[in-house]
Motif scaffolding. Structure first.
Motif, short mmCIF file in Angstrom:
data_model
loop_
_atom_site.label_atom_id
_atom_site.label_comp_id
_atom_site.label_asym_id
_atom_site.label_seq_id
_atom_site.Cartn_x
_atom_site.Cartn_y
_atom_site.Cartn_z
N SER A 48 0.82 -1.21 0.00
CA SER A 48 0.00 0.00 0.00
C SER A 48 0.86 1.26 0.00
O SER A 48 0.57 2.22 -0.73
N LEU A 49 1.91 1.26 0.80
CA LEU A 49 2.80 2.43 0.85
C LEU A 49 3.46 2.69 -0.51
O LEU A 49 3.50 3.82 -0.99
N TYR A 50 3.97 1.62 -1.12
CA TYR A 50 4.62 1.78 -2.42
C TYR A 50 3.63 2.15 -3.51
O TYR A 50 3.94 2.90 -4.43
N GLN A 51 2.40 1.62 -3.42
CA GLN A 51 1.38 1.95 -4.39
C GLN A 51 1.00 3.43 -4.32
O GLN A 51 0.74 4.06 -5.34
N GLN A 52 1.00 3.99 -3.13
CA GLN A 52 0.69 5.41 -2.97
C GLN A 52 1.76 6.27 -3.64
O GLN A 52 1.45 7.25 -4.33
N VAL A 53 3.02 5.90 -3.47
CA VAL A 53 4.11 6.66 -4.09
C VAL A 53 4.04 6.51 -5.62
O VAL A 53 4.19 7.49 -6.36
N LEU A 54 3.79 5.29 -6.09
CA LEU A 54 3.66 5.06 -7.53
C LEU A 54 2.51 5.87 -8.10
O LEU A 54 2.65 6.51 -9.15
N HIS A 55 1.38 5.89 -7.42
CA HIS A 55 0.22 6.66 -7.88
C HIS A 55 0.57 8.14 -7.98
O HIS A 55 0.25 8.80 -8.97
N ARG A 56 1.23 8.67 -6.96
CA ARG A 56 1.64 10.09 -6.97
C ARG A 56 2.53 10.38 -8.17
O ARG A 56 2.34 11.37 -8.88
N ASN A 57 3.51 9.50 -8.42
CA ASN A 57 4.41 9.69 -9.55
C ASN A 57 3.66 9.65 -10.89
O ASN A 57 3.93 10.46 -11.79
N LEU A 58 2.74 8.72 -11.02
CA LEU A 58 1.99 8.60 -12.27
C LEU A 58 1.09 9.81 -12.51
O LEU A 58 0.99 10.29 -13.64
N ILE A 59 0.47 10.31 -11.46
CA ILE A 59 -0.36 11.50 -11.60
C ILE A 59 0.51 12.69 -12.01
O ILE A 59 0.13 13.48 -12.88
N TYR A 60 1.68 12.81 -11.40
CA TYR A 60 2.59 13.90 -11.75
C TYR A 60 3.01 13.81 -13.21
O TYR A 60 2.96 14.81 -13.94
N LEU A 61 3.39 12.62 -13.67
CA LEU A 61 3.80 12.45 -15.07
C LEU A 61 2.63 12.72 -16.02
O LEU A 61 2.83 13.33 -17.08
N ALA A 62 1.43 12.30 -15.65
CA ALA A 62 0.26 12.56 -16.50
C ALA A 62 -0.02 14.05 -16.58
O ALA A 62 -0.37 14.57 -17.65
N THR A 63 0.15 14.75 -15.47
CA THR A 63 -0.06 16.20 -15.46
C THR A 63 0.95 16.89 -16.37
O THR A 63 0.61 17.80 -17.12
N LEU A 64 2.20 16.44 -16.30
CA LEU A 64 3.23 17.00 -17.19
C LEU A 64 2.89 16.74 -18.65
O LEU A 64 3.04 17.64 -19.49
N ALA A 65 2.44 15.53 -18.94
CA ALA A 65 2.10 15.19 -20.33
C ALA A 65 0.95 16.06 -20.83
O ALA A 65 0.97 16.53 -21.97
N ASP A 66 -0.03 16.30 -19.98
CA ASP A 66 -1.17 17.14 -20.37
C ASP A 66 -0.76 18.59 -20.57
O ASP A 66 -1.31 19.28 -21.42
N ALA A 67 0.20 19.04 -19.80
CA ALA A 67 0.60 20.45 -19.86
C ALA A 67 1.66 20.71 -20.93
O ALA A 67 1.90 21.86 -21.28
N SER A 68 2.29 19.67 -21.44
CA SER A 68 3.36 19.82 -22.42
C SER A 68 2.79 20.00 -23.81
O SER A 68 1.74 19.45 -24.13
N PRO A 69 3.51 20.74 -24.66
CA PRO A 69 3.04 20.87 -26.04
C PRO A 69 3.12 19.52 -26.75
O PRO A 69 3.98 18.70 -26.44
N ALA A 70 2.23 19.32 -27.67
CA ALA A 70 2.21 18.06 -28.43
C ALA A 70 3.48 17.95 -29.26
O ALA A 70 3.91 18.92 -29.88
N GLN A 71 4.08 16.79 -29.24
CA GLN A 71 5.27 16.52 -30.03
C GLN A 71 4.84 16.03 -31.42
O GLN A 71 4.01 15.15 -31.52
N PRO A 72 5.42 16.59 -32.48
CA PRO A 72 5.07 16.11 -33.82
C PRO A 72 5.55 14.68 -33.98
O PRO A 72 6.62 14.31 -33.49
N GLU A 73 4.75 13.87 -34.65
CA GLU A 73 5.14 12.49 -34.89
C GLU A 73 6.25 12.43 -35.93
O GLU A 73 6.23 13.15 -36.92
#
Length: 77
Positions: A48-73
């Motif tokens: 449970s402790l490790y899952q909480q840290v993993l969840h926090r990291n994933l939310i942070y990365l998702a927020t960065l991805a949403d806020a970043s400009p789209a990369q051209p393919e």
């Protein structure tokens, strides 16, 4: 994560160093390994402790991805 949660002033303007993202991805890999190990040992509290840290990291990365400009393919050859 929805763009609703990213402030308007940050959308398309966030520049995070690539090594920070890579470090988080490596940490997530290690967290997943620990979670699996503790699950196999039946140690739910540690999972449970490790899952909480993993969840926090994933939310942070998702927020960065949403806020970043789209990369051209890149075209495939």
């Amino acid at each position: 994560m929805s763009l609703v949660f990213v402030p308007e002033r940050l959308r398309g303007r966030v520049q995070i160093p690539e090594d920070n993202v890579q470090r988080l991805l490596e940490e997530n890999d290690q967290l997943i390994r620990c979670i699996v190990e503790y699950q196999n040992k039946g140690r739910a509290a540690e999972c449970s402790l490790y899952q909480q840290v993993l969840h926090r990291n994933l939310i942070y990365l998702a927020t960065l991805a949403d806020a970043s400009p789209a990369q051209p393919e890149k075209p495939t050859t």
